[in-house]
Design a protein around this motif. Structure first.
Motif, PDB file in Angstrom:
ATOM      1  N   PRO A   1     -24.690   6.414  -8.818  1.00  0.00           N
ATOM      2  CA  PRO A   1     -23.858   7.482  -8.247  1.00  0.00           C
ATOM      3  C   PRO A   1     -23.925   7.579  -6.727  1.00  0.00           C
ATOM      4  O   PRO A   1     -23.011   8.128  -6.117  1.00  0.00           O
ATOM      5  N   LYS A   2     -24.971   7.062  -6.115  1.00  0.00           N
ATOM      6  CA  LYS A   2     -25.060   7.158  -4.655  1.00  0.00           C
ATOM      7  C   LYS A   2     -24.097   6.206  -3.955  1.00  0.00           C
ATOM      8  O   LYS A   2     -23.920   6.280  -2.740  1.00  0.00           O
ATOM      9  N   TYR A   3     -23.494   5.279  -4.723  1.00  0.00           N
ATOM     10  CA  TYR A   3     -22.527   4.353  -4.150  1.00  0.00           C
ATOM     11  C   TYR A   3     -21.119   4.744  -4.576  1.00  0.00           C
ATOM     12  O   TYR A   3     -20.912   5.365  -5.622  1.00  0.00           O
ATOM     13  N   GLY A   4     -20.134   4.328  -3.781  1.00  0.00           N
ATOM     14  CA  GLY A   4     -18.741   4.559  -4.116  1.00  0.00           C
ATOM     15  C   GLY A   4     -17.857   3.566  -3.398  1.00  0.00           C
ATOM     16  O   GLY A   4     -18.315   2.822  -2.527  1.00  0.00           O
ATOM     17  N   TYR A   5     -16.592   3.527  -3.753  1.00  0.00           N
ATOM     18  CA  TYR A   5     -15.661   2.626  -3.092  1.00  0.00           C
ATOM     19  C   TYR A   5     -14.249   3.159  -3.242  1.00  0.00           C
ATOM     20  O   TYR A   5     -13.969   3.992  -4.107  1.00  0.00           O
ATOM     21  N   ILE A   6     -13.370   2.693  -2.382  1.00  0.00           N
ATOM     22  CA  ILE A   6     -11.952   3.031  -2.468  1.00  0.00           C
ATOM     23  C   ILE A   6     -11.238   1.886  -3.176  1.00  0.00           C
ATOM     24  O   ILE A   6     -11.413   0.724  -2.825  1.00  0.00           O
ATOM     25  N   ASP A   7     -10.443   2.206  -4.178  1.00  0.00           N
ATOM     26  CA  ASP A   7      -9.727   1.182  -4.940  1.00  0.00           C
ATOM     27  C   ASP A   7      -8.232   1.194  -4.649  1.00  0.00           C
ATOM     28  O   ASP A   7      -7.577   0.174  -4.748  1.00  0.00           O
TER      29      ASP A   7
ATOM     30  N   VAL B   1       4.103   3.636  -0.034  1.00  0.00           N
ATOM     31  CA  VAL B   1       3.544   2.287  -0.151  1.00  0.00           C
ATOM     32  C   VAL B   1       2.152   2.420  -0.755  1.00  0.00           C
ATOM     33  O   VAL B   1       1.288   3.103  -0.196  1.00  0.00           O
ATOM     34  N   VAL B   2       1.951   1.802  -1.897  1.00  0.00           N
ATOM     35  CA  VAL B   2       0.659   1.846  -2.575  1.00  0.00           C
ATOM     36  C   VAL B   2      -0.163   0.640  -2.127  1.00  0.00           C
ATOM     37  O   VAL B   2       0.301  -0.501  -2.230  1.00  0.00           O
ATOM     38  N   VAL B   3      -1.356   0.894  -1.637  1.00  0.00           N
ATOM     39  CA  VAL B   3      -2.247  -0.166  -1.164  1.00  0.00           C
ATOM     40  C   VAL B   3      -3.412  -0.271  -2.136  1.00  0.00           C
ATOM     41  O   VAL B   3      -4.142   0.705  -2.336  1.00  0.00           O
ATOM     42  N   ARG B   4      -3.577  -1.427  -2.744  1.00  0.00           N
ATOM     43  CA  ARG B   4      -4.653  -1.652  -3.714  1.00  0.00           C
ATOM     44  C   ARG B   4      -5.584  -2.740  -3.214  1.00  0.00           C
ATOM     45  O   ARG B   4      -5.140  -3.729  -2.619  1.00  0.00           O
ATOM     46  N   ALA B   5      -6.856  -2.585  -3.488  1.00  0.00           N
ATOM     47  CA  ALA B   5      -7.850  -3.601  -3.129  1.00  0.00           C
ATOM     48  C   ALA B   5      -7.739  -4.784  -4.078  1.00  0.00           C
ATOM     49  O   ALA B   5      -7.469  -4.623  -5.274  1.00  0.00           O
ATOM     50  N   ARG B   6      -7.932  -5.977  -3.537  1.00  0.00           N
ATOM     51  CA  ARG B   6      -7.960  -7.193  -4.348  1.00  0.00           C
ATOM     52  C   ARG B   6      -9.377  -7.763  -4.312  1.00  0.00           C
ATOM     53  O   ARG B   6      -9.969  -7.923  -3.242  1.00  0.00           O
ATOM     54  N   THR B   7      -9.907  -8.063  -5.478  1.00  0.00           N
ATOM     55  CA  THR B   7     -11.263  -8.592  -5.559  1.00  0.00           C
ATOM     56  C   THR B   7     -11.251  -9.979  -6.179  1.00  0.00           C
ATOM     57  O   THR B   7     -10.353 -10.335  -6.946  1.00  0.00           O
ATOM     58  N   GLY B   8     -12.286 -10.765  -5.843  1.00  0.00           N
ATOM     59  CA  GLY B   8     -12.426 -12.107  -6.385  1.00  0.00           C
ATOM     60  C   GLY B   8     -13.125 -12.103  -7.723  1.00  0.00           C
ATOM     61  O   GLY B   8     -13.332 -11.052  -8.344  1.00  0.00           O
ATOM     62  N   SER B   9     -13.533 -13.292  -8.169  1.00  0.00           N
ATOM     63  CA  SER B   9     -14.131 -13.440  -9.487  1.00  0.00           C
ATOM     64  C   SER B   9     -15.462 -12.713  -9.608  1.00  0.00           C
ATOM     65  O   SER B   9     -15.846 -12.281 -10.679  1.00  0.00           O
ATOM     66  N   LYS B  10     -16.198 -12.545  -8.493  1.00  0.00           N
ATOM     67  CA  LYS B  10     -17.503 -11.890  -8.519  1.00  0.00           C
ATOM     68  C   LYS B  10     -17.458 -10.477  -7.944  1.00  0.00           C
ATOM     69  O   LYS B  10     -18.476  -9.898  -7.602  1.00  0.00           O
ATOM     70  N   GLY B  11     -16.263  -9.929  -7.834  1.00  0.00           N
ATOM     71  CA  GLY B  11     -16.130  -8.560  -7.369  1.00  0.00           C
ATOM     72  C   GLY B  11     -16.061  -8.398  -5.872  1.00  0.00           C
ATOM     73  O   GLY B  11     -15.943  -7.262  -5.382  1.00  0.00           O
ATOM     74  N   ALA B  12     -16.137  -9.476  -5.112  1.00  0.00           N
ATOM     75  CA  ALA B  12     -16.078  -9.377  -3.653  1.00  0.00           C
ATOM     76  C   ALA B  12     -14.653  -9.056  -3.222  1.00  0.00           C
ATOM     77  O   ALA B  12     -13.672  -9.515  -3.813  1.00  0.00           O
TER      78      ALA B  12
END
Length: 384
Positions: free
Chosen positions: A31-37, A48-59
């Motif tokens: 819970p101490k961590y978070g992120y914007i998706d 305009v909807v901006v979404r994060a793109r992640t690689g195979s390992k979540g980067a």
């Protein structure tokens, strides 16, 4: 939420620079961590909807900027990106198929990946204002522009009508710091949506499997399945089937020649199967490299057929057999004789069990057969 608790600081900085509201997602396990998706930015009255793109390992690898128009644009996915030399080579070899508008500047700068009918592409991209907006995007900081591209997440519910109304632009994470270029990207995206919607008329709805999986995906999957199968077959021959002790390299050389012929034939078949798609040349390249596994496979088959299809008379010579111990792997039985030309590694099944090779070199009788390919091989090793 402090920076130390942010799992995607680059995306947070992008959102801050665009003046978007930060919507944090909490990580359940920590819970101490978070992120914007995902975040929203309004440009010219358009969301305009901006979404994060992640690689195979979540980067984090980038972001996708998307807008929706009011009417469906195209049934099949269309991806447009900057044209490179591989694309041009594929077209010059008449393997790739790309729809051409006759606009020389656009056709040479932008490459279209799609299996949509030409009529659909003409209606979608025929307007000059649409092509200008696309060229501005792909020749700028964007990786590509996509129409009706299904979501990457396989668990996401597929709303086909919404997918067909979506235009998206991919931005790599390395460009996140170019605020002015990103604002220009969003403005060009909005202009593209407005221009495309003005020119758009509804076309037929695709079959469910057409909308769910782009045609180009089936070609790439088929290419890698066929290629992987050839490598598995090669590995199985090498790992589980012990080859005959072939004298010289003649049968192996013939096997290699057969392998090259098989490889060329396989690539030719792949061209016949995949030719005419926008990604044909990339598929053929993948098959060309991976199907090299057919060469050692054919060599192994040739060695076995040379011995199995034995049609010549057998002869006997006197030689010496012994066991050689190496630093790695199991000990190997070897046979040497002047007429053999070099030492021959033989398998346990052709060595007489009564021979005690572990005690030292032994004089033996070597029975030699002449195989179907004209190459000689060791058929038996026993006492003289």
């Amino acid at each position: 939420m402090t920076a130390e608790k942010d799992l995607r600081p680059e995306f947070t900085q992008l959102a801050t620079s665009l003046g978007a509201e930060l919507r944090w997602v909490t990580v359940p396990s920590a819970p101490k961590y978070g992120y914007i998706d995902e975040l929203d930015v309004v440009v010219g009255g358009v969301k305009v909807v901006v979404r994060a793109r992640t690689g195979s390992k979540g980067a984090l690898v980038g972001a996708t900027f998307s807008i929706e128009v009011s009417t469906p644009l195209v049934a099949s996915p269309v991806t447009l990106r900057r044209e490179n030399w591989i694309d041009r080579l594929g077209k010059n070899l008449f393997i790739n198929r790309e729809f051409q508008f006759g606009d020389e500047a656009f056709d040479s700068a932008v490459y279209i990946e799609s299996d949509a009918p030409d009529e659909s592409l003409q209606r979608l991209l025929g307007a000059f204002s649409v092509r200008v907006a696309i060229a501005n995007l792909v020749c700028g900081v964007a990786e590509h522009v996509a129409f009706a591209l299904p979501p990457v997440d396989p668990k996401a519910a597929l709303d086909r009508d919404r997918v067909q109304r979506t235009i998206s632009v991919a931005l790599p994470v390395s460009k996140f710091g170019q605020r002015d270029a990103i604002i220009a990207l969003m403005q060009s995206l909005v202009q593209l949506g407005q221009a495309a919607e003005r020119e758009r008329t509804r076309e037929r709805r695709p079959a469910p499997w057409e909308a769910a999986v782009p045609h180009r995906v089936w070609g790439i999957v088929a290419a890698f399945v066929l290629s992987f199968s050839s490598w598995v077959a090669t590995w199985a021959f090498a790992a589980f089937i012990t080859g005959p002790a072939t004298i010289g390299w003649r049968s192996y050389e013939r096997g290699m020649s057969t392998g090259v012929a098989s490889w060329v034939g396989a690539v030719a078949i792949s061209i016949a199967l995949f030719r005419g798609r926008s990604t044909s040349f990339r598929i053929v390249i993948a098959l060309a490299f991976l199907w090299i596994g057919l060469i050692p496979l054919s060599g192994a088959i040739a060695e076995r057929l040379n011995a199995r299809l034995d049609h010549g008379p057998r002869t006997s010579i006197t030689g010496t057999a012994y066991v050689r111990y190496g630093s790695k792997g199991p000990p190997r039985k070897r046979v040497s004789a002047p007429s053999l030309g070099s030492e021959i590694v033989v398998s346990d099944d052709i060595v007489d069990s009564q021979l005690k090779l572990s005690s030292g070199p032994s004089t033996v009788r070597v029975t030699i057969g002449e195989g179907a390919f004209g190459s000689k091989w060791v058929a038996a090793v026993d006492k003289p």
